[in-house]
Design a protein around this motif. Structure first.
Motif, short mmCIF file in Angstrom:
data_model
loop_
_atom_site.label_atom_id
_atom_site.label_comp_id
_atom_site.label_asym_id
_atom_site.label_seq_id
_atom_site.Cartn_x
_atom_site.Cartn_y
_atom_site.Cartn_z
N TRP A 60 4.29 5.67 -5.55
CA TRP A 60 4.12 5.80 -7.01
C TRP A 60 3.19 6.95 -7.35
N ARG A 61 2.19 7.17 -6.50
CA ARG A 61 1.28 8.29 -6.74
C ARG A 61 2.04 9.61 -6.64
N ALA A 62 2.99 9.67 -5.71
CA ALA A 62 3.79 10.89 -5.55
C ALA A 62 4.87 11.01 -6.61
N TYR A 63 5.37 9.86 -7.07
CA TYR A 63 6.47 9.87 -8.04
C TYR A 63 6.25 8.72 -9.02
N PRO A 64 5.38 8.88 -10.01
CA PRO A 64 4.98 7.79 -10.91
C PRO A 64 6.14 7.15 -11.66
N GLN B 191 0.84 -1.20 0.00
CA GLN B 191 0.00 0.00 0.00
C GLN B 191 0.88 1.25 0.00
N GLN C 1 3.88 1.44 -1.20
CA GLN C 1 4.48 1.54 -2.53
C GLN C 1 3.54 2.24 -3.50
N ALA C 2 2.26 1.92 -3.42
CA ALA C 2 1.28 2.58 -4.29
C ALA C 2 1.23 4.07 -4.02
N LEU C 3 1.33 4.46 -2.75
CA LEU C 3 1.34 5.88 -2.41
C LEU C 3 2.61 6.57 -2.92
N ASP D 294 1.55 9.87 4.27
CA ASP D 294 1.79 11.23 3.79
C ASP D 294 3.22 11.38 3.31
#
Length: 449
Positions: A259-263, A253, A255-257, A306
């Protein structure tokens, strides 16, 4: 350029080769092998190898699955970092810490989650990296950092490359000329020039980055260089608001966050928080070319997800970008397998070219009746190399082998496995023999002249 200038440059080139060539050979040889250090570890230790399932059955890497496998096998250890597999047939590496056992590496099959064993951090990769970086001369053992020897040798290699090139009239002919009909001395000298000119560009890169490592060490000692700045931390207010036993987010989870911050981030290393207030760090490669994986990082609040900090290599200034570029340049990792093979071939050319130059010089002097038996000169030429090898052997035993002698972490499900495999021991013995053999041969030549 006048003939006198070329002769002066040749004399400088010859003097460096005669007095420091053997030591430079050991340095080049160790660096050449270090380029494929991870593969040597993989070959000499079955715990690093896995059999992947068919491509159609493979699932995405699960950081949490790897974490849970280690936690189940070793419930009392502190899990510090999880490194992604290097390839389809590689195990994931988990760095743990446990009391008297100190730091250990746990190898996990990334497909099944099966724990394949634990090892010390002393393996073929770390051996050749530390040997090449500092000849295994560490302050805690010798009172001297080996970079103070290796760094100046980078300058020696640079000066040798430049003086050697400038001392040759129409140097580009050396790229293709091997005179086989003018005696062995001329042939070996041609081989030396052939190796030197073909490897010149990479040799300059290796020399400059090697000199930089010395400067980097000095900047660290002076506390000027700050690329190892402390990671982001939670604020005092955020720490105060945490429950008594806060639970870290599921790593997948998180890691997904990240990636959302730095795709663009291709995560290769996850660093877990070691204490309350520390961040959960994801790092890897992204858009920037020619940088270490640590140049790109996402720091998360490990309890809420965060984003605390974001580091992109593309945002670094010129100096910080160079700091992150030196390693990929020096070890040839910047272009994947292709550049690593180029660096390997160049390293072999450099190592062989040094020996060819020494032997060719001796043959030409012998043919010209200019060689005289000089026992003290012979000893003076090889003593630096022998001294460094002896110091490196002592450092390896004291610093490296001491780690594997620590007690392994107890586990009811895993049988203890020796850290040093026969293949690794054989590798060290063969390398030491290769490093010392030219010194012995050169001594015999000088003594029997």
């Amino acid at each position: 350029m006048t003939g006198g200038t070329r002769k002066a440059l040749y004399r400088a080139h010859s003097w460096l080769g005669l007095n420091l060539g053997l030591l430079a050979f050991v340095l080049c040889l160790s660096g050449t092998i270090a380029v494929f250090g991870p593969e040597l570890t993989w070959l000499t230790d079955p715990a690093y190898r896995v059999d992947p399932p068919p491509a159609t059955e493979r699932k995405a890497l699960s950081w949490q699955k790897i974490h849970d496998s280690v936690r189940q096998a070793y419930p009392d250890v502190e899990i510090r970092r999880i490194a992604a597999p290097r390839g389809d047939h590689w195990a994931a590496r988990v760095l743990i810490h446990h009391g008297a056992s100190g730091l250990r590496v746990v190898l996990v099959d990334p497909y099944s989650g099966r724990v394949q064993g634990q090892r010390s951090t002393f393996n073929a990769q770390s051996f050749f990296r530390l040997f090449h970086k500092q000849f295994y001369i560490v302050p805690s053992i010798h009172g001297l950092h080996g970079i103070l020897i290796v760094g100046p040798l980078g300058l020696v290699l640079l000066i040798s490359a430049v003086t050697g090139l400038l001392s040759i009239k129409r140097w580009w002919r050396a790229l293709v000329r091997l005179r086989v009909d003018q005696g062995r001395g001329v042939l070996w000298s041609d081989l030396h020039r052939f190796a030197g000119t073909w490897s010149l560009v990479v040799a300059v890169v290796l020399s400059v980055t090697g000199i930089w490592y010395l400067a980097e060490w000095g900047l660290h000692k002076a506390e000027v260089l700050t690329e190892d700045a402390k990671p982001a931390r939670l604020s005092a207010a955020a720490i105060k608001s945490l429950p008594p036993s806060p639970k870290v987010l599921d790593l997948d989870q998180a890691q997904a966050l990240a990636w959302r911050a730095y795709p663009a981030l291709d995560t290769t290393l996850v660093t877990l928080p070691r204490r309350i207030g520390a961040s959960l760090i994801f790092q890897g490669q992204a858009e920037a070319w020619l940088v270490r994986a640590r140049a790109n990082q996402v720091h998360l609040n490990p309890y809420t997800g965060d984003v605390l900090a974001l580091r992109r290599a593309t945002d670094l200034d010129a100096f910080d970008r160079w700091v992150e570029t030196a390693d990929p340049l020096h070890f040839g990792t910047w272009g994947g397998l292709v550049t690593r093979i180029v660096w390997l071939m160049t390293g072999l050319l450099l190592s062989g070219g040094i020996l060819a130059g020494l032997y060719g010089m001796w043959l030409r002097r012998r043919d010209n009746d200019r060689v005289r038996a000089r026992p003290w000169a012979a000893l003076a030429a090889i003593l630096p190399t022998v001294a460094v090898i002896v110091a490196a052997t002592q450092g390896t035993l004291a610093f490296g082998l001491a780690q594997q002698h620590r007690a392994q972490i107890a586990s009811e499900t895993l049988a203890p496995v020796p850290d040093l495999t026969p293949g690794f021991i054989l590798l060290i013995v063969l390398f030491t023999g290769l490093a010392l053999a030219p010194a012995g041969f050169w001594t015999l030549l000088r003594l029997r002249s």
